[in-house]
Design an enzyme around this catalytic site. Structure first.
Site, short mmCIF file in Angstrom:
data_model
loop_
_atom_site.label_atom_id
_atom_site.label_comp_id
_atom_site.label_asym_id
_atom_site.label_seq_id
_atom_site.Cartn_x
_atom_site.Cartn_y
_atom_site.Cartn_z
N ASP A 81 3.64 -42.46 -80.11
CA ASP A 81 2.85 -43.47 -79.12
C ASP A 81 1.57 -42.62 -78.91
OD1 ASP A 81 2.51 -45.29 -77.43
OD2 ASP A 81 3.50 -44.32 -75.74
N ASP A 103 -4.47 -44.50 -81.46
CA ASP A 103 -5.27 -45.17 -80.40
C ASP A 103 -6.45 -44.59 -80.39
OD1 ASP A 103 -6.39 -46.04 -78.02
OD2 ASP A 103 -5.04 -44.94 -76.66
N GLU A 133 -4.92 -50.19 -81.72
CA GLU A 133 -5.28 -50.60 -80.48
C GLU A 133 -6.73 -51.01 -80.21
OE1 GLU A 133 -4.21 -48.53 -76.63
OE2 GLU A 133 -5.86 -49.34 -75.66
N GLY A 206 2.04 -50.87 -70.91
CA GLY A 206 2.08 -50.51 -69.52
C GLY A 206 3.08 -51.36 -68.76
N THR A 208 5.82 -50.87 -67.12
CA THR A 208 6.42 -50.48 -65.79
C THR A 208 5.81 -51.29 -64.78
OG1 THR A 208 7.00 -48.09 -66.55
CG2 THR A 208 6.57 -48.53 -64.09
#
Ligand code: 13P
Length: 284
Positions: A81, A103, A133, A206, A208
């Protein structure tokens, strides 16, 4: 079911569910995530971000993640990630990760495209898939510099997907890494436009702190992979504290179990919300 390529997992998820990608930082968290996948008969993505490697070096944790995925009887991909450097991307691929994220969202568009293309070329040699991304997701995953939200534009996403040929695309639609300080305002309208314009599977970072309703809107409008990190870390820490409170003479092994339980509970909860129960059968 062996370790699988992330691309294969995402290929089926337009059937009204999204595959959960759960960040882990040790063997206990990986075991908790796998227990949830086995129980729900769900596909799984185990991942770790480059920004967390200070605590869990990739050379050590990577083989544990691969072994955990091989042990799991549900289809499981192992993913890097927020890869920031080619060195880490190459290391993950050589350890057997079946996908990597590069990223480059902090670079100008042309540079992000160029660097991501290079990662796609390297990953192809390993038969692995790549997530890119575009735009900027808020906050930070681990040691990364914290970013402001910059909502992904349809034109940039289209150009990026066409020129890089990534297998999955992380889009910024108002979410941020970590716990939200204010209620996020999700740009479902923009997500819908991007989904209509592009064939590439879309990724939500994101996760959470989003509500069931938020997740439902994302699922209905093209998100096929959802990242969850902070909620597992927080739930595992809460479980450790609860064990300590209930049992002041708790041993190391009680705390080790607590990490596993905390991650298991959180992963299971999110897998149910993402509509993953029983979906492993689609990959037979
Ligand atoms: P959260 O920590 O907000 O769940 O975000 C996870 C994530 O997007 C990892 O890349």
């Amino acid at each position: 079911m062996p370790l699988v390529n992330m691309k294969e997992l995402l290929a089926k998820s337009d059937a009204g569910f999204a595959v959960g990608a759960f960040n882990v930082s040790d063997m206990e968290m990986a075991m908790g995530a796998i227990k949830a996948a086995e129980e729900l008969k769900a596909p799984l993505i185990l991942q770790i971000a480059e920004g967390r490697l200070r605590y869990s070096p990739l050379e050590l944790l990577g083989p544990v993640m691969i072994a955990a995925a091989r042990k799991c009887s549900m289809p499981t991909a192992v993913h890097l990630d927020h890869g920031r450097t080619l060195e880490t991307v190459r290391l993950a691929l050589s350890l057997g990760f079946t996908s990597v994220m590069f990223d480059g969202s902090h670079f100008p568009l042309a540079e992000n495209i160029e660097k991501t293309r290079e990662v796609v070329t390297i990953a192809e040699k390993f038969g692995a898939s790549v997530e890119g991304e575009i735009g900027s997701i808020g906050g930070a995953e681990g040691d990364m510099a914290s970013a402001d939200i910059k909502v992904t534009s349809v034109a940039e996403a289209k150009r990026f997907a066409e020129e890089t040929k990534v297998d999955a695309l992380a889009v910024a639609i108002g979410t941020a890494h970590g716990n939200y300080k204010e209620t996020p305002h999700l740009r479902i309208d923009r997500l819908k436009e991007i989904h209509e314009a592009l064939a590439v599977p879309l990724v939500l970072h994101g996760g959470t702190g989003l509500t069931r309703e938020d997740f439902r809107h994302c699922l209905e409008n093209g998100i096929t992979k959802i990242n969850i990190a902070t909620a597992s870390y927080d739930n595992s820490a809460a479980e450790i504290k609860a064990v300590h409170k209930a049992k002041p003479d708790a041993s190391y092994f009680d705390f080790s179990d607590a990490i596993c339980v905390g991650t298991y509970e959180n992963v299971k909860k999110h897998m149910e919300i993402f509509g993953l129960e029983g979906k492993a059968a689609l990959y037979n």
